[in-house]
Design an enzyme around this catalytic site. Structure first.
Site, PDB file in Angstrom:
ATOM      1  N   SER A 136      -6.138   3.453  -6.016  1.00 43.10           N
ATOM      2  CA  SER A 136      -5.583   4.309  -4.964  1.00 43.10           C
ATOM      3  C   SER A 136      -5.697   5.774  -5.332  1.00 43.10           C
ATOM      4  O   SER A 136      -5.973   6.631  -4.485  1.00 43.10           O
ATOM      5  CB  SER A 136      -4.125   3.937  -4.696  1.00 43.10           C
ATOM      6  N   HIS A 163       0.832  -1.200   0.000  1.00 38.25           N
ATOM      7  CA  HIS A 163       0.000   0.000   0.000  1.00 38.25           C
ATOM      8  C   HIS A 163       0.865   1.247   0.000  1.00 38.25           C
ATOM      9  O   HIS A 163       1.904   1.302   0.670  1.00 38.25           O
ATOM     10  CB  HIS A 163      -0.937  -0.001   1.212  1.00 38.25           C
ATOM     11  N   PRO A 164       0.468   2.274  -0.727  1.00 40.37           N
ATOM     12  CA  PRO A 164       1.253   3.510  -0.777  1.00 40.37           C
ATOM     13  C   PRO A 164       1.012   4.381   0.457  1.00 40.37           C
ATOM     14  O   PRO A 164      -0.001   4.253   1.140  1.00 40.37           O
ATOM     15  CB  PRO A 164       0.716   4.197  -2.021  1.00 40.37           C
ATOM     16  N   PHE A 222       0.896   3.641   6.875  1.00 46.06           N
ATOM     17  CA  PHE A 222      -0.403   3.869   7.491  1.00 46.06           C
ATOM     18  C   PHE A 222      -1.485   3.554   6.465  1.00 46.06           C
ATOM     19  O   PHE A 222      -1.465   4.048   5.336  1.00 46.06           O
ATOM     20  CB  PHE A 222      -0.527   5.331   7.944  1.00 46.06           C
ATOM     21  N   ALA A 251      -9.197   3.057   5.167  1.00 44.65           N
ATOM     22  CA  ALA A 251     -10.171   3.069   4.079  1.00 44.65           C
ATOM     23  C   ALA A 251     -10.598   4.510   3.851  1.00 44.65           C
ATOM     24  O   ALA A 251     -11.477   5.043   4.525  1.00 44.65           O
ATOM     25  CB  ALA A 251     -11.373   2.190   4.417  1.00 44.65           C
ATOM     26  N   VAL A 252      -9.938   5.149   2.904  1.00 42.55           N
ATOM     27  CA  VAL A 252     -10.085   6.583   2.703  1.00 42.55           C
ATOM     28  C   VAL A 252     -11.535   6.976   2.426  1.00 42.55           C
ATOM     29  O   VAL A 252     -12.012   8.009   2.882  1.00 42.55           O
ATOM     30  CB  VAL A 252      -9.160   7.044   1.552  1.00 42.55           C
ATOM     31  N   ALA A 293      -8.011   7.218  -7.214  1.00 49.23           N
ATOM     32  CA  ALA A 293      -9.400   7.645  -7.032  1.00 49.23           C
ATOM     33  C   ALA A 293      -9.763   7.751  -5.564  1.00 49.23           C
ATOM     34  O   ALA A 293     -10.469   8.680  -5.147  1.00 49.23           O
ATOM     35  CB  ALA A 293     -10.331   6.667  -7.744  1.00 49.23           C
ATOM     36  N   GLU A 294      -9.289   6.800  -4.762  1.00 46.88           N
ATOM     37  CA  GLU A 294      -9.606   6.820  -3.335  1.00 46.88           C
ATOM     38  C   GLU A 294      -9.019   8.039  -2.656  1.00 46.88           C
ATOM     39  O   GLU A 294      -9.697   8.725  -1.872  1.00 46.88           O
ATOM     40  CB  GLU A 294      -9.096   5.528  -2.690  1.00 46.88           C
TER      41      GLU A 294
END
Length: 468
Positions: free
Chosen positions: A385, A368-369, A420, A423-424, A387-388
């Protein structure tokens, strides 16, 4: 492995059937006409009948006729049918007619037709098809249709075998001339079944609101028992209809069972109860089938469980960040209709994720970035990612905000060894920042568990977008 049964159906939100006149419930009464089509030496069978009679625990008599059993069936034709006919002559009824029984009942068939009842086929003979070869059952279905047509003047448009084999529904679909099949007890509403790529409407039947339970060791003892069950079933379904989720209520009757005087008045009491309510549509099964086909015609839809492996992995391989092995393992395991929904797919992917090794799960976390980190600035995030993060405004930070996120990201990564994760789409920018500030000082075990929960939540949200 592909699991053949559909354990999801319509899920938590059933479609609105839009019954005629805004009805809140569709009531469908079946009269099974089987008398003269049951197992009997005289009918060319190997043994006497043993099913659905007053003789609890009856067994077939190989090579012998059974006078009492035959007399019970005779009662259904001679007396029970006519009692039910008098009670229901002004009600839309579907008859499940065994073809050989109908052939032996010209007066009863004439009375059915005079009342405007639908006559569906109940097969050639009232026998158990579980061990009958596929080709023999197919021949029986064809002969049933031909005989039914000759006796009634029209081919049947509905089919209920009843004592089915695992081939029955497939054979009904393949016959090609039925507007509905009824060999299902799987729902309170019609539904489309797909066989060999072609849709077939199913109008489910019932074995609970059915007088067959008078003939079982644990079932209805009196007409009052039967009425109470019919009333309570009706009241439950009617209330659901009032609440905006109308259903269908099927009732199954047999001439030799419900046609007995001690039981028949239960039907009259039920009719009185149902008619005292507004918005009750009494209909034949053919009425319901045609209405459903018009209002809810078959719509092809995406079925992940039916995709080949390459297509499936291409579509779902990015749900878990840079971790296509999750999709591969899902496809390689058991899949069925339950996994064709976003919720079902999310649950199965989460299961596979939880069953992955510790190193594999950690690898997914590390894939995950950083939020609003260098990859985002360099536009090197995955499409999901990107879009989120944009949905929470993380693609448009001020210099001060970016500095704060960078400092927190660095502290978090240094302490825990993975970025970190949150769920944005469940948060806004201030909420994300507050969560980072709160979680950065947690112990790594706590954060590892929370990060894994967030990974599964991100996957769920992504699937909600993919499988709408």
């Amino acid at each position: 492995m592909r699991y053949s049964r559909d354990l999801r159906g319509y899920g938590p939100r059933t479609p609105d059937p839009k019954w005629p006149g805004g009805a809140r419930i569709a009531v469908q009464i079946v009269v099974n006409y089987e008398e003269g089509g049951e197992n009997s030496i005289e009918h060319g069978d190997a043994a006497s009948e043993a099913f659905l009679s007053e003789i609890i625990g009856a067994q077939p008599w190989p090579g012998q006729r059974h006078w009492n059993m035959e007399s019970i069936y005779d009662y259904g034709a001679r007396a029970g049918f006519w009692r039910l006919h008098r009670l229901l002559s002004d009600v839309p009824v579907t008859v499940y007619g065994v073809a050989t029984a109908l052939e032996r009942a010209p007066e009863q068939v004439a009375a059915m037709q005079a009342a405007g009842w639908e006559i569906a086929t109940h097969g050639l003979k009232w026998i158990d098809y579980r061990d009958i070869p596929r080709e023999v059952e197919a021949d029986h279905i064809a002969r049933a249709i031909a005989l039914h047509t000759a006796v009634t003047g029209a081919r049947p448009l509905g089919f209920y075998q009843g004592r089915t084999s695992m081939n029955t529904v497939a054979l009904g679909c393949e016959e090609g001339g039925f507007e509905y099949l009824a060999d299902s007890i799987a729902d309170d509403l019609p539904y489309w079944h797909v066989h060999n790529g072609k849709p077939q409407l199913m109008v489910p039947y019932t074995m609970d609101a059915n007088d067959m339970r008078f003939s079982s060791g644990q079932g209805f003892g009196t007409g009052t028992d039967f009425f109470d069950y019919l009333r309570d079933s009706f009241d439950c379904l009617y209330a659901e209809g009032v609440a905006g989720a109308p259903k269908m209520f099927s009732i199954g009757l047999h001439c030799r069972l419900a046609g007995r005087p001690g039981r028949a008045l239960a039907i009259q009491r039920f009719l009185d109860h149902a008619r005292a309510h507004e918005g009750v549509w009494f209909a034949t099964r053919l009425d319901i089938a045609r209405h459903w086909a018009q209002i809810h015609p078959y719509q092809p839809r995406q079925r992940p469980s039916q995709m080949d492996r390459a297509t499936f992995v291409e579509k779902f391989g990015s749900i878990y960040e840079h971790s296509a092995f999750i999709a591969e393992r899902v496809h390689d395991g058991e899949m069925g209709a339950i996994h064709d929904s976003a919720g079902g797919m999310a649950a199965r992917m989460a299961q596979v994720f939880r069953q992955a090794s510790d190193d594999e799960r950690l690898g997914i976390l590390r894939a995950h970035p950083d939020l609003a980190g260098k990859l985002a600035q360099a536009k090197r995030l995955t499409a999901d990612s990107t879009a989120e993060q944009a949905s929470a405004g993380l693609d448009a930070l001020t210099d001060a905000e970016r500095a704060t996120f960078t400092e927190l990201n660095d502290r978090y990564m240094e302490k825990h060894g993975f970025p970190f994760i949150i769920a944005v789409r469940d948060h806004d920018k201030p909420g994300i920042l507050a969560a980072m500030q709160r979680r950065v000082d947690n112990d790594t075990q706590t954060e590892r568990a929370e990060a894994e929960r967030q990974v599964m939540r991100i996957a769920e949200l992504r699937l909600n977008e993919v499988l709408k």
